[in-house]
Design a protein around this motif. Structure first.
Motif, short mmCIF file in Angstrom:
data_model
loop_
_atom_site.label_atom_id
_atom_site.label_comp_id
_atom_site.label_asym_id
_atom_site.label_seq_id
_atom_site.Cartn_x
_atom_site.Cartn_y
_atom_site.Cartn_z
N UNK A 109 -1.13 2.60 2.99
CA UNK A 109 0.32 2.68 2.99
C UNK A 109 0.89 3.04 1.63
N UNK A 110 0.10 2.83 0.63
CA UNK A 110 0.55 3.49 -0.47
C UNK A 110 0.69 4.88 -0.36
N UNK A 111 -0.53 5.71 0.29
CA UNK A 111 -0.56 6.94 0.31
C UNK A 111 0.60 7.55 1.03
N UNK A 112 0.82 6.79 2.30
CA UNK A 112 1.91 7.22 3.39
C UNK A 112 3.09 7.29 2.44
N UNK A 113 3.33 6.10 1.67
CA UNK A 113 4.74 6.40 0.73
C UNK A 113 4.84 7.72 -0.02
N UNK A 114 3.76 7.77 -0.83
CA UNK A 114 3.57 8.83 -2.05
C UNK A 114 3.68 10.40 -0.83
N UNK A 115 3.32 10.42 0.11
CA UNK A 115 3.27 11.48 0.81
C UNK A 115 4.64 11.63 1.65
N UNK A 116 5.36 10.77 1.62
CA UNK A 116 6.85 10.63 2.23
C UNK A 116 7.83 11.17 1.24
#
Length: 170
Positions: A109-116
């Motif tokens: 989820x943190x990666x998803x946030x960073x990549x958004x």
């Protein structure tokens, strides 16, 4: 020279003392550890209404059981660490398996946030994943802390695991 490891139910780890400290006297585990995960869950669930919580989600880091207590304000943190060391290995391992799964999902989820480019655009999906994927794992970790294992938890750990469970709760 003989080394005496602490034993649940005896000495400093007497059942009454553990109960007073909110540590399960049968498992040697404390639900206070789950606060570490409940905090990030709250942030993840608030994300759709408060996308600025994304920074706090990104700041969250995995923390093992002993590390949580070492860094906490929990009154009996040394007792919690000692009881964890005395907890049956199969319970610690089972708890750590659930925790690793939680840590992995939060990391995704943190990666998803960073990549958004915009936290608001992924917030609904993240809140859904938190509620439907992470929250059940936190509940399973809580069940382990309270000594409630799902049947498959003992089937792959050898013949001695079920005997240990039976003796623990006899």
């Amino acid at each position: 020279m003989e080394c005496l490891d602490p034993v649940l139910g005896a000495g400093d780890l007497a059942a009454e003392r553990l109960e007073q400290a909110n540590i399960n006297p049968q498992t040697g585990l404390a639900t206070d550890y789950l606060n570490h995960f409940n905090e990030v869950m709250m942030l993840l669930e608030m994300l759709p209404d408060m996308p600025d919580c994304a920074e706090d989600v990104l700041d969250w880091e995995p923390l093992g059981y002993e590390g949580h207590f070492e860094n906490s304000t929990f009154k009996d943190k040394q007792l919690a660490i000692m009881a964890y060391s005395a907890a049956p290995a199969f319970l610690r391992e089972h708890l750590e398996t659930h925790i690793a799964d939680i840590d992995e999902l939060v990391g995704q989820i943190q990666d998803q946030l960073r990549n958004s480019s915009d936290a608001a655009s992924v917030a609904e999906d993240i809140a859904y994943r938190a509620t439907h994927e992470i929250k059940p794992l936190i509940a399973l970790a809580g069940a382990v802390i309270h000594g409630h294992l799902e049947p498959e938890a003992t089937q792959h750990e050898g013949d001695g695991a079920q005997a240990e469970i039976d003796a623990l709760f006899a």
